[in-house]
Motif scaffolding. Sequence first.
Motif, PDB file in Angstrom:
ATOM      1  N   PHE B 293      -9.191  12.029   1.958  1.00  0.00           N
ATOM      2  CA  PHE B 293      -8.514  12.195   0.663  1.00  0.00           C
ATOM      3  C   PHE B 293      -7.120  11.578   0.648  1.00  0.00           C
ATOM      4  CE2 PHE B 293     -11.556  15.676   0.740  1.00  0.00           C
ATOM      5  CZ  PHE B 293     -12.162  15.500  -0.486  1.00  0.00           C
ATOM      6  N   PHE B 294      -6.643  11.204   1.813  1.00  0.00           N
ATOM      7  CA  PHE B 294      -5.271  10.690   1.867  1.00  0.00           C
ATOM      8  C   PHE B 294      -5.252   9.229   2.317  1.00  0.00           C
ATOM      9  CE2 PHE B 294      -5.122  15.272   2.212  1.00  0.00           C
ATOM     10  CZ  PHE B 294      -4.155  15.596   1.280  1.00  0.00           C
ATOM     11  N   THR B 295      -6.264   8.515   1.908  1.00  0.00           N
ATOM     12  CA  THR B 295      -6.320   7.099   2.250  1.00  0.00           C
ATOM     13  C   THR B 295      -5.442   6.306   1.289  1.00  0.00           C
ATOM     14  OG1 THR B 295      -8.295   7.005   0.928  1.00  0.00           O
ATOM     15  CG2 THR B 295      -8.596   7.109   3.305  1.00  0.00           C
ATOM     16  N   GLU B 296      -5.280   5.040   1.600  1.00  0.00           N
ATOM     17  CA  GLU B 296      -4.381   4.214   0.790  1.00  0.00           C
ATOM     18  C   GLU B 296      -4.942   3.960  -0.593  1.00  0.00           C
ATOM     19  OE1 GLU B 296      -3.683   0.615   2.882  1.00  0.00           O
ATOM     20  OE2 GLU B 296      -2.323   1.592   4.304  1.00  0.00           O
ATOM     21  N   PRO B 297      -4.061   3.896  -1.585  1.00  0.00           N
ATOM     22  CA  PRO B 297      -4.526   3.445  -2.902  1.00  0.00           C
ATOM     23  C   PRO B 297      -4.817   1.946  -2.847  1.00  0.00           C
ATOM     24  CG  PRO B 297      -2.150   3.771  -2.919  1.00  0.00           C
ATOM     25  CD  PRO B 297      -2.632   4.208  -1.566  1.00  0.00           C
ATOM     26  N   ASP B 298      -5.147   1.406  -3.981  1.00  0.00           N
ATOM     27  CA  ASP B 298      -5.605   0.030  -4.045  1.00  0.00           C
ATOM     28  C   ASP B 298      -4.419  -0.945  -4.059  1.00  0.00           C
ATOM     29  OD1 ASP B 298      -7.341  -1.997  -4.286  1.00  0.00           O
ATOM     30  OD2 ASP B 298      -7.864  -1.619  -6.395  1.00  0.00           O
ATOM     31  N   TYR B 299      -3.766  -1.091  -2.912  1.00  0.00           N
ATOM     32  CA  TYR B 299      -2.595  -1.976  -2.849  1.00  0.00           C
ATOM     33  C   TYR B 299      -2.992  -3.438  -3.039  1.00  0.00           C
ATOM     34  CZ  TYR B 299       0.021   1.935  -0.747  1.00  0.00           C
ATOM     35  OH  TYR B 299       0.628   3.137  -0.503  1.00  0.00           O
ATOM     36  N   GLN B 300      -2.143  -4.193  -3.741  1.00  0.00           N
ATOM     37  CA  GLN B 300      -2.314  -5.647  -3.824  1.00  0.00           C
ATOM     38  C   GLN B 300      -1.664  -6.266  -2.599  1.00  0.00           C
ATOM     39  OE1 GLN B 300      -3.548  -6.982  -7.117  1.00  0.00           O
ATOM     40  NE2 GLN B 300      -4.155  -4.844  -6.916  1.00  0.00           N
ATOM     41  N   SER B 301      -2.092  -7.483  -2.315  1.00  0.00           N
ATOM     42  CA  SER B 301      -1.414  -8.149  -1.216  1.00  0.00           C
ATOM     43  C   SER B 301      -0.219  -8.921  -1.767  1.00  0.00           C
ATOM     44  CB  SER B 301      -2.449  -9.002  -0.483  1.00  0.00           C
ATOM     45  OG  SER B 301      -1.984 -10.254  -0.249  1.00  0.00           O
ATOM     46  N   LEU B 302       0.968  -8.462  -1.407  1.00  0.00           N
ATOM     47  CA  LEU B 302       2.211  -8.969  -2.015  1.00  0.00           C
ATOM     48  C   LEU B 302       3.227  -9.284  -0.922  1.00  0.00           C
ATOM     49  CD1 LEU B 302       2.637  -6.156  -4.721  1.00  0.00           C
ATOM     50  CD2 LEU B 302       1.826  -8.469  -5.170  1.00  0.00           C
ATOM     51  N   ASP B 303       4.299  -9.941  -1.337  1.00  0.00           N
ATOM     52  CA  ASP B 303       5.370 -10.233  -0.386  1.00  0.00           C
ATOM     53  C   ASP B 303       6.594  -9.379  -0.677  1.00  0.00           C
ATOM     54  OD1 ASP B 303       4.059 -12.170   1.093  1.00  0.00           O
ATOM     55  OD2 ASP B 303       4.484 -13.695  -0.449  1.00  0.00           O
ATOM     56  N   ASP B 384       4.716   4.491  -4.609  1.00  0.00           N
ATOM     57  CA  ASP B 384       4.031   3.206  -4.443  1.00  0.00           C
ATOM     58  C   ASP B 384       4.390   2.229  -5.547  1.00  0.00           C
ATOM     59  OD1 ASP B 384       2.207   3.889  -2.157  1.00  0.00           O
ATOM     60  OD2 ASP B 384       1.529   5.401  -3.576  1.00  0.00           O
ATOM     61  N   VAL B 385       5.678   1.925  -5.652  1.00  0.00           N
ATOM     62  CA  VAL B 385       6.104   1.049  -6.740  1.00  0.00           C
ATOM     63  C   VAL B 385       6.129  -0.394  -6.241  1.00  0.00           C
ATOM     64  CG1 VAL B 385       7.978   0.545  -8.345  1.00  0.00           C
ATOM     65  CG2 VAL B 385       7.493   2.916  -7.707  1.00  0.00           C
ATOM     66  N   ARG B 386       5.583  -1.296  -7.060  1.00  0.00           N
ATOM     67  CA  ARG B 386       5.655  -2.729  -6.710  1.00  0.00           C
ATOM     68  C   ARG B 386       7.087  -3.211  -6.867  1.00  0.00           C
ATOM     69  NH1 ARG B 386       0.596  -6.064  -9.031  1.00  0.00           N
ATOM     70  NH2 ARG B 386       2.193  -7.671  -8.855  1.00  0.00           N
TER      71      ARG B 386
END
Lengths: 169, 550
Positions: B293-303, B384-386
Amino acid sequence: MPDLIRHDGVHDDEWTLVSAPEEGQELALPEGPALLPATVWKENRDRYAGRNDIGIWFDSHEEPEAFADVLDDLPVIAVNFPKFTDGRGYSIGRLLRERYGYKGELRAVGDVLLDQLFYMKRCGFDAYALRPDKDISQAEHCLNFFSNTYQAAVDDKEPLFRRRAAETS
Amino acid sequence: MYVYDEYDRQILNERVAQFRHQTDRALAGELAEDEFLPLRLQNGLYVQRLAPMLRIAIPYGMLRANQLRRLARISRDYDKGYAHFTTRQNVQFNWPAVADVPDILAELAEVEMHANQTSGNCIRNTTTDQFAGVQTEELTDPRPYCELIRQWSTYHPEFAFLPRKFKIAVNASEGTDRAAVQVHDIGLELVNNEAGEFGFRVYVGGGLGRTPVVGPVIREFLPELDLLTYLEAILRVYNRYGRRDNKFKARIKILVKAMTPDVFAEKVEAEWAHIKDSPTRLTREAVDNVKRFFTEPDYQSLDDNPDGLQTQRAESKAFDSWVKRNVSKHKKPGYCIATLTLKKTGVPPGDVSDRQLEQLADLTEQYSFGELRVTHQQNVVLADVRQDQLFELWQTMRPMGFATANLGTLTDIICCPGGDYCALANAKSIPVAEAIQTRFDDMDYVYDLGDIDLNISGCMNACGHHHVGNIGVLGVDKKGQEFYQISLGGSSQRDASLGKILGPSFAREDMPQVIEKIIDVFVDNRTEEETFLDTYRRIGIDPFKERVYA
Ligand code: HEM
Ligand code: SF4
């Protein structure tokens, strides 16, 4: 006879709870089955051991450890809740059942209220002398507030995390 | 974030029904007031100075957007349109009616929320690091262990009537401690042993209140799967031997002190030996199951450091200051952690309106995967802010009152409700916080002072953590007059320490000036790199005394 709740319903209670004698006084044994103060029973163990009409009662500060090897001799053990907020009796119940394997009747006596019955049941009690001013007709409902629980206790050895794992495998 | 299954839902719904039954009987006079008291406290319901107060649990500080919206609706329908985030990662409502509480609990249950064990002499809501799972330096995510503790402690039949309330906190970072584990009844720190296995360092008997204590370690390494059995052993020893004759001596810290930590630890080990291998021992599957239940959300690959961000920071000094103070490093490139302080001058620390709760819900959905965390400093976190959306987030929330760029500074004050709401208070605390914030309104000066914890409690119960503030303020009563005692040098960090009392207390109107003098001593004495606490530790309390009482 006051009423006693067991898991199969309400019963007349034949057992007399005997308080500790005053300094210098002898214990007066009543007619019929009796629950003696645990220390008094132990001091006179030879006299009372093996009698199916004599049990004991603990107060909440007393330690069941000292009785580990004599529990088979006791048909009934009562644990006193001097105040319903005194939670030591719950630990005593679990120790008697889980650690020392006590099989006889385990009663909650004293300030026994409806809303604590469920917890008492989970900690191994199977008889309850409800405080007389409380509505005994509600006892069954209160004994069964929850149909499931998270943690292991006397009534359910498997914590929910194990049951969940068993279901998914 | 944890999501309920049928079991959790059923158990919670039964709890709501149980409390309704209890409330009905209490209102009908079948339950005496003292009999209802522990039942309502275990369901979050206090009876306070002005009205009842309902404290709602936020397990390990996590909230979803729909839960924020539900809190907003409840605050509107049953309260006066605002709520208060507390130092225990909970939220409080100050004006509900007792008869409405079963309905409120039913509304909460619909969104997997409750007020379980947020009060009373039982195991309270387990707290942890608000940056859990997203920061760079933690050994592992502490939240699955908090969830396992939540389940184990919820309606625990043996531990619902303890001598006193009981608080557990978990930390998993080697360098920092955002959960103040050393001032909890049990503090757990995730560690690796030499063989590289996970486990816990166990602190017991810390706490604030009338007898503040930094908790000693009673076990350096507890293997991971033994967590719950060991907790059960500690709680059983406490339940049986903790003092019940005196409410002020009933906390586990008093028992640990009286027995000595070594003897207490021996007692726990002896108890544990019996139950170590009982079914309560965790299994690998159980831990993995919760970890899901505490896995990562759907992160984009970013710099990291996108060009736009550099330009925006260069162009707006206000934005740049906010980024410097309130934005923290994220473990994923291109992301960051944004802390929104609820410490705008003039607003009681931790207070939010119903509208703001809804705005927060919108912000989480737009910028942080629909989730938010509450901190024990009474702030909230978008985890989790971009980075390339940070400027937009800042602009959006500025008019909402969430962009105050003072995290960790002198004006990011922790403050209990004090005499304005709390029946136990000796003095008001909110106006003191406001007066100090107003005095230190020059942000450049405040930034120059660097990290300073200033904590205020309205009485010695220490709900505002004053003992562990670098500067602590405690409301005291002198012949019916409100006064304030100051302590210096406290810390809730890894180097946890309790503040030392400066001297005689002060009248309320003098407080901003007194704080100013304390700060002046720091400014006069500090070296370039020193924080307030460093300087205090180097020069001691005397120079502060001399200036303040001159
Ligand atoms: C307004 C109603 C409140 C009441 C009546 C209340 C009551 C108390 C009491 C009696 C204690 C001392 C307990 C003890 O030492 O055994 C205490 C401690 C504490 N309370 Fe509150 N409180 C209230 C609100 C809050 C709020 C709003 C917060 C958070 C902002 C909070 C957080 C705490 C904390 C962190 C402690 C210290 C626990 C420790 O000893 O480690 N309380 N509270
Ligand atoms: S510290 Fe005292 S005044 Fe402040 S909330 Fe706690 S009990 Fe109330």
